[in-house]
Design a protein around this motif. Structure first.
Motif, mmCIF file in Angstrom:
data_model
loop_
_atom_site.group_PDB
_atom_site.id
_atom_site.type_symbol
_atom_site.label_atom_id
_atom_site.label_comp_id
_atom_site.label_asym_id
_atom_site.label_seq_id
_atom_site.Cartn_x
_atom_site.Cartn_y
_atom_site.Cartn_z
ATOM 1 N N TYR A 117 0.814 -1.219 0.000
ATOM 2 C CA TYR A 117 0.000 0.000 0.000
ATOM 3 C C TYR A 117 0.847 1.269 0.000
ATOM 4 N N GLY A 118 1.988 1.249 0.684
ATOM 5 C CA GLY A 118 2.811 2.444 0.797
ATOM 6 C C GLY A 118 4.267 2.108 0.598
ATOM 7 N N ILE A 119 5.039 3.059 0.065
ATOM 8 C CA ILE A 119 6.437 2.782 -0.219
ATOM 9 C C ILE A 119 7.241 4.071 -0.088
ATOM 10 N N ALA A 120 8.444 3.970 0.477
ATOM 11 C CA ALA A 120 9.352 5.108 0.624
ATOM 12 C C ALA A 120 10.768 4.601 0.418
ATOM 13 N N TYR A 121 11.686 5.529 0.150
ATOM 14 C CA TYR A 121 13.073 5.146 -0.128
ATOM 15 C C TYR A 121 14.013 6.177 0.487
ATOM 16 N N LYS A 122 15.134 5.680 1.041
ATOM 17 C CA LYS A 122 16.167 6.582 1.564
ATOM 18 C C LYS A 122 17.492 5.836 1.670
ATOM 19 N N ASP A 123 18.500 6.388 1.029
ATOM 20 C CA ASP A 123 19.892 5.962 1.208
ATOM 21 C C ASP A 123 20.090 4.457 1.065
ATOM 22 N N GLY A 124 19.555 3.875 -0.016
ATOM 23 C CA GLY A 124 19.792 2.465 -0.286
ATOM 24 C C GLY A 124 18.823 1.508 0.366
ATOM 25 N N TYR A 125 17.763 2.012 0.989
ATOM 26 C CA TYR A 125 16.790 1.140 1.635
ATOM 27 C C TYR A 125 15.375 1.518 1.187
ATOM 28 N N VAL A 126 14.580 0.486 0.918
ATOM 29 C CA VAL A 126 13.174 0.654 0.555
ATOM 30 C C VAL A 126 12.327 0.284 1.770
ATOM 31 N N TYR A 127 11.379 1.168 2.094
ATOM 32 C CA TYR A 127 10.488 0.957 3.236
ATOM 33 C C TYR A 127 9.095 0.689 2.676
ATOM 34 N N ALA A 128 8.538 -0.481 2.998
ATOM 35 C CA ALA A 128 7.275 -0.899 2.399
ATOM 36 C C ALA A 128 6.233 -1.161 3.481
ATOM 37 N N SER A 129 5.075 -0.466 3.365
ATOM 38 C CA SER A 129 3.941 -0.772 4.237
ATOM 39 C C SER A 129 3.056 -1.736 3.466
ATOM 40 N N ILE A 130 2.847 -2.891 4.068
ATOM 41 C CA ILE A 130 2.166 -3.998 3.412
ATOM 42 C C ILE A 130 0.934 -4.350 4.236
#
Length: 654
Positions: A117-130
């Motif tokens: 549902y949600g996705i963000a990115y910072k400094d080589g890492y992907v953050y995923a809300s599932i």
């Protein structure tokens, strides 16, 4: 989610002060989910499709490309030349170095019901809300994902900025916000959070502020925009409530916040009071009763909103540059970093590449300026491989074994003409040859008179070092444990603690080298020696014993002649493989089989004409099961106290 960018556009549109105006639109969608402006282009998500629009003329957005995915596309985030998309139960990496035509690079997937549902990115890492979890993935271009953290939170939104990641959680009829310290993304630490009255469906971090779009059920109840401050990560600092809208999604812009408020349209909220307990409505855009404000984003000076079936480009005099956007005057040159190989590396890749990452967050990299040097040759972008923010040199002709390759970035500039400095360089070495195993003790085909002989060999590599942990020793088929032999970095030495009962000893040593790229080179060598511990009787040792073979190498049969003097008894003939296994043993030859070298007559009885040289002949034709390889012929003449041995190596080629 915010996009902090400035663009300079020339157009002819007249605005009225104090009211949000419609600049341009594009309709015909089915169920839009997200719009993300990116310079002169905008990405819009609708059901299974990612659409690309040219928005350089805001009054006339034009569709220029689209990509269809197998799952619903629900969120998108952009970082430099890469974008990350939540598509069904997958996170997809895209190359957006050409923003008009994104290219799918690859993806990683979760469970069948785990919608991203949600996705963000910072400094080589992907953050995923599932749907059923919150996950952090390490990302290596072009499309390698590796999960480093997973939780069981049910989430629908995520945003990251600085050292914080905020997720909206839901379940049990309500929602909340949870905040992590991600200074180490692989070990996130929960540092705050609170329950919310509705469903936390969108979160946006901007500086020291965290905004939460806390939606109500569609058309039922009250929606809220909640404000938290990073100085207090456990409580609410301010609130905006709406009985007419759903507060489903929004975009933070410093002390302003634009919300897509369902059937109530789009609202520009001003939270600039010193103590922002509640905002004022600075501007708004109303929709027809049948429309529904789904999502909104900002790229100053425009507001980009979507209803379920339409893209709207809006302008408001009240949208103020709060100083959170980057300066459009670019005075900082691009950054050039070496990816591979590192300086001093050893590679066994015949096509070892040289790669640099070049980034410029303001005006972007002028890729036509990039030059890479290999030795004395300089290559421009047309001769290089370019993907995202990575540029690589691949050799047209494979490297040679033992090459020393000097490499360097010659030149790189950004689109504002700033030239990169401190350009990286280095040297790498090629090694396609395995370690060398030599200087055998006891010598190959040699004979020793002790049954606990010291066995040793030298192992070395002329380019890279020998991998200490790769060394293996086998004696007569028995693997010798590393603790039972000595390795000093150049020689392996084994001293048996028990007598070796075999008279034929086969020794095999294997080892690999240590290279930094591609697979190690592997060496495997065997040799054979013999053990004879009985005493020597010089009286009965013949003056000579020799073997003559023809042809050698051979492919069907080989003629073998045995020559000797002082024949006391006929020789015994055996043939061994390199592991010491007997593959052939002749029947005992009689004395009558040996003829004088120059006379066709039987050899006389022992004691007569003792200095006469004699020769016996026979032929060996290997059976079908005998493989090609190196073999050892061994002739043995028994004596009273010691046998006399002669050996010869032959090569069998089928």
């Amino acid at each position: 989610m915010k996009q902090h960018l400035f663009i300079a556009i020339i157009f002819c549109v007249v605005f009225s002060a104090g009211a949000m105006e419609l600049v341009g639109s594009y309709s015909g969608f089915t169920n839009t989910q997200k719009c993300v402006p990116n310079g002169d282009y905008l990405y819009l998500l609708d059901r299974f499709t990612l659409y690309v629009f040219d928005i350089s003329m805001p009054s006339s957005p034009a569709k220029v490309d689209s990509i269809v995915f197998s799952g619903y596309v629900l969120d998108l985030t952009i970082s430099g030349d890469y974008a990350f998309l939540g598509a069904g139960n997958s996170v997809v990496a895209l190359d957006v170095s050409d923003p008009a035509h994104p290219v799918e690079l690859g993806s990683t997937s979760f469970g069948a019901s785990d919608y991203v549902y949600g996705i963000a990115y910072k400094d080589g890492y992907v953050y995923a809300s599932i749907m059923n979890s919150f996950r952090i993935l390490s990302y290596t271009p072009p499309a390698t994902f590796s999960e480093v953290y997973s939780s069981s939170y049910m989430t629908k939104t995520v945003d990251v900025e600085g050292d914080y990641a905020a997720i909206g959680v839901f379940g049990g009829g309500g929602g909340g916000i949870f905040i992590f310290d991600i200074s180490n993304p692989e070990l996130p630490v929960g540092v705050g959070g609170m329950a919310t009255p509705g469903f936390a469906v969108d979160v946006d971090i901007d500086g020291d502020r965290i905004y939460i779009a806390d939606g109500a059920e569609v058309g039922v109840g009250t929606g809220h925009i909640l404000l938290m401050l990073t100085s207090d990560l456990h409580s609410e600092a301010g609130r905006f409530s709406s009985d007419d809208g759903d507060c489903q999604h929004g975009c933070a812009y410093g002390t302003q916040y634009i919300v897509a408020n369902g059937s109530d349209g789009f609202l520009l909220l001003d939270w600039s009071e010193p103590v922002p307990t509640s905002p004022t409505i600075a501007d708004e855009y109303s929709l027809p009763e049948t429309d529904y404000a789904q999502e909104v984003n900002v790229q100053y000076p425009y507001i980009y909103g979507i209803t379920r079936n339409e893209l709207l480009i809006l302008y408001s005099d009240e949208l103020v540059d709060t100083g959170t956007a980057v300066d459009t005057v670019d005075t900082i040159p691009p950054t050039v970093e070496l990816v591979e190989p590192f300086d001093g590396a050893v590679s066994s890749c015949i096509d070892q590449c040289v790669s640099f990452v070049i980034t410029d967050d303001v005006s972007g990299v002028d890729w036509s300026s990039v030059q890479i040097g290999i030795g004395a040759d300089v290559y421009s972008i047309g001769d290089l491989y370019h993907s995202g923010d990575t540029v690589s040199f691949y050799p047209m002709i494979e490297w040679m074994d033992g090459d020393t390759v000097e490499f360097y970035c010659v030149y790189a500039a950004d689109n504002d003409g700033n030239i990169a400095v401190d350009l990286p360089s280095g040297t790498f070495f090629t090694d396609f040859s395995p370690p060398i195993i030599a200087d055998f003790v006891p010598a190959e085909w040699g004979t020793v008179s002790v049954d606990t002989p010291t066995i040793s060999a030298r192992i070395y590599d002329e380019v890279s070092s020998v991998n200490d942990n790769s060394i293996s020793l086998i004696v007569n088929g028995v693997h010798i444990e590393p603790d039972d032999f000595d390795w000093d970095g150049s020689h392996i030495t084994y001293r048996p603690t028990e007598p070796i009962v075999d008279t034929v000893v086969a020794v095999c040593i294997s080892a690999s080298d240590t290279v930094d790229y591609c697979a190690s080179n592997f060496a495997d060598t065997c040799w054979t020696f013999f053990i004879r511990t009985d005493e020597v009787s010089e009286k009965n040792i013949p003056q000579t014993l020799s073997l003559i073979t023809y042809p050698n190498p051979f492919n069907s049969s080989i003629a073998i002649s045995v020559e000797t003097q002082n024949l006391a008894s006929p020789p015994e003939i055996a043939i061994y493989d390199v592991m010491g296994n007997v593959v052939y043993k002749s029947s005992p030859l009689s004395s009558n089989s040996f003829l004088p070298e120059e006379k066709e007559e039987s050899f006389p009885l022992p004691g007569e004409r003792e200095t006469q040289r004699v020769r016996g002949r026979f032929t060996w034709a290997p059976e079908e099961s005998v493989p090609s390889g190196i073999y050892l012929i061994r002739a043995t003449i028994p004596q009273q106290k010691k046998t006399v041995v002669c050996t010869k190596r032959i090569v069998y080629l089928k």
